[in-house]
Design an enzyme around this catalytic site. Structure first.
Site, PDB file in Angstrom:
ATOM      1  N   SER A 248       0.815  -1.212   0.000  1.00 53.19           N
ATOM      2  CA  SER A 248       0.000   0.000   0.000  1.00 53.19           C
ATOM      3  C   SER A 248       0.855   1.272   0.000  1.00 53.19           C
ATOM      4  CB  SER A 248      -0.932  -0.064   1.205  1.00 53.19           C
ATOM      5  OG  SER A 248      -2.114   0.606   0.919  1.00 53.19           O
ATOM      6  N   LYS A 252       4.182   2.097  -2.262  1.00 50.27           N
ATOM      7  CA  LYS A 252       4.538   3.247  -3.111  1.00 50.27           C
ATOM      8  C   LYS A 252       5.984   3.639  -2.793  1.00 50.27           C
ATOM      9  CE  LYS A 252      -0.157   5.017  -2.051  1.00 50.27           C
ATOM     10  NZ  LYS A 252      -1.084   4.254  -2.832  1.00 50.27           N
ATOM     11  N   TRP A 339     -10.089  -0.005  -4.985  1.00 53.94           N
ATOM     12  CA  TRP A 339      -9.553   1.350  -4.747  1.00 53.94           C
ATOM     13  C   TRP A 339      -8.138   1.481  -5.331  1.00 53.94           C
ATOM     14  CZ3 TRP A 339     -11.213   5.950  -3.847  1.00 53.94           C
ATOM     15  CH2 TRP A 339     -10.458   6.909  -3.161  1.00 53.94           C
ATOM     16  N   HIS A 389      -7.859  -5.697   0.676  1.00 53.43           N
ATOM     17  CA  HIS A 389      -6.603  -4.953   0.828  1.00 53.43           C
ATOM     18  C   HIS A 389      -5.837  -5.489   2.035  1.00 53.43           C
ATOM     19  CE1 HIS A 389      -4.109  -1.445   0.158  1.00 53.43           C
ATOM     20  NE2 HIS A 389      -4.287  -1.011   1.398  1.00 53.43           N
TER      21      HIS A 389
HETATM   22  C1  GCU Z   1      -5.506   4.733   1.571  1.00 50.68           C
HETATM   23  C2  GCU Z   1      -4.918   5.444   0.391  1.00 50.68           C
HETATM   24  C3  GCU Z   1      -4.121   4.496  -0.493  1.00 50.68           C
HETATM   25  C4  GCU Z   1      -3.134   3.726   0.332  1.00 50.68           C
HETATM   26  C5  GCU Z   1      -3.835   3.055   1.490  1.00 50.68           C
HETATM   27  C6  GCU Z   1      -2.925   2.310   2.459  1.00 50.68           C
HETATM   28  O1  GCU Z   1      -6.517   3.863   1.152  1.00 50.68           O
HETATM   29  O2  GCU Z   1      -5.952   6.062  -0.311  1.00 50.68           O
HETATM   30  O3  GCU Z   1      -3.438   5.199  -1.510  1.00 50.68           O
HETATM   31  O4  GCU Z   1      -2.449   2.793  -0.456  1.00 50.68           O
HETATM   32  O5  GCU Z   1      -4.519   4.011   2.254  1.00 50.68           O
HETATM   33  O6  GCU Z   1      -1.785   2.708   2.676  1.00 50.68           O
HETATM   34  O7  GCU Z   1      -3.397   1.332   3.052  1.00 50.68           O
END
Ligand code: GCU
Length: 408
Positions: A248, A252, A339, A389
């Site tokens: 997540s 990134k 998402w 997720h």
């Molecule tokens: C939020 C955010 C995502 C990210 C996520 C996470 O949903 O919008 O971009 O990846 O948190 O870190 O779990």
């Protein structure tokens, strides 16, 4: 963990494939001046150009000054995980910035290893104590979001969070397969809230007056490289086989770390989504505008200027993945995590293919989105698994096989 913002239930976000529309991706093999890249030598120049474009427009500039580090082992447990691992706790101190708190690393090395071990290096969301049930791993005392509920009180972790994400870090399985694990709390580098930079590495490095100053994701990526600096001094570790791993938002960061720092031998991105593997131009799930609004501290200021003109970005995320080439890359999605835009993540990986080809390698080797739970690819791999997720045993099974085949 439930995060306050950015959840998938937003009614104004597109989840309809028919509404995605058309978009044109920038060509990773074309220099800004229009010249086509056809050789590895020309790619080296384009690579430098792309790194600069990502720094100037997305993540901000990673300060290039070298920082003096001091590695201090605070504890060694020779019989961790029921005697299967040696566990070391090492603090990375910043000699030039004595007021900064260290990055506290926990390292597990398989005891049975006859030679230096390859290692998965990844940050964690809630402190080293939360990836293991071992009661002697100290509770993190750093700022911790209250969004994790009663396990965190007044922004500090409580004992209730011990082992909370152990399921996401199947240490026994990973170690039994001959891999070490190195992790640290991402908040040690920068606490994840808009003012968090004031107590993190960005309080001493960078230039807050600039629209291209680095953001939190840049800081976390930088921290991963500092952990790698430490691993290079660790005799139990094969520092030529360090796999950057992240889920997540930390995924990134792992992508940006792997793109910039070629010492990472491979990169594993678990549901990295927007600002990670997912194409920015694809209107599906999270958007550039939304991520910049919910998390204003993650990217550089300049990125916000693209909120309503994504098509004008000089790059897209397939080019971030291209910067990892020719190294092995795993991009993973979950079907219950729309998402993150699974298809957009897949297409990000597809878009990196020409660079793998330039190196005589096959990346994904397909442009067809695979069926659920059907991993595909060669040097670049992809799966869209059943479920939400998260990081699951299914994900790790694939990552370990990938590492066995391509990293060892
Ligand atoms: C939020 C955010 C995502 C990210 C996520 C996470 O949903 O919008 O971009 O990846 O948190 O870190 O779990």
């Amino acid at each position: 963990i439930r995060f306050a913002a950015g959840q998938a239930s937003e009614p104004t976000y597109n989840y309809d494939e028919a509404k995605v529309g058309t978009y044109t991706l920038p060509d990773p093999l074309r220099m800004t001046n229009g010249k086509k890249v056809t050789t590895k030598g020309e790619w080296a120049k384009r690579r430098t150009e792309l790194l600069q474009l990502f720094a100037d427009n997305v993540y901000g500039q990673t300060p290039n000054q070298s920082v003096r580090l001091r590695f201090q082992t605070t504890h060694t447990e020779p019989n961790a995980l029921g005697g299967k691992a040696i566990r070391k706790q090492v603090s990375i101190f910043f000699a030039d910035y004595p007021k900064l708190q260290p990055i506290d690393v926990v390292l597990y090395v398989p005891k049975a290893a006859k030679k230096p071990s390859p290692v998965f290096l990844g940050l964690n969301f809630c402190g080293n104590h939360c990836i293991t049930n071992e009661s002697d791993v100290p509770l993190s005392t750093r700022w911790m979001t209250n969004a994790i509920g009663e396990v965190s009180v007044n922004s500090r972790a409580t004992e209730k969070s011990r082992g909370m994400q152990a399921r996401r870090w199947p240490l026994d399985t990973i170690l039994a397969r001959g891999y070490a694990v190195a992790t640290a709390y991402y908040g040690d580098i920068e606490p994840d809230y808009p003012q968090g930079w004031q107590t993190g590495i960005r309080s001493v490095l960078g230039d807050t007056t600039k629209a291209t100053n680095w953001g939190a994701i840049g800081a976390w990526a930088w921290g991963m490289s500092r952990m790698l600096d430490y691993l290079q001094t660790e005799p139990g570790i094969d520092s030529k086989r360090v796999i950057a791993f992240g889920h997540s938002r930390i995924g990134k960061a792992a992508a940006w770390a792997g793109a910039q720092d070629e010492r990472f031998a491979a990169v594993v991105l678990n549901e990295s989504g927007e600002g990670g593997a997912a194409l920015a131009r694809r209107w599906y799930g999270e958007t550039v505008e939304r991520i910049n609004t919910s998390f204003p501290h993650w990217f550089c200021k300049q990125y916000k200027s693209y909120n309503k003109r994504v098509a004008e970005l000089p790059i897209d995320q397939h080019e971030l993945l291209a910067l990892i080439a020719p190294r092995p890359l795993y991009v993973a999605s979950a079907d219950g995590d729309q998402w993150s835009d699974p298809k957009g993540e897949f297409l990000g990986a597809v878009g990196a293919e020409p660079i793998y080809r330039l190196y005589g390698k096959t990346g994904l080797g397909t442009t067809t989105f695979p069926a659920i739970d059907q991993p595909v690819g060669q040097t670049v791999r992809y799966h869209d698994r059943t479920g939400k997720h998260d990081v699951t045993n299914y994900d790790w099974e694939q990552y370990l096989r990938f590492a066995d085949e391509l990293v060892r």
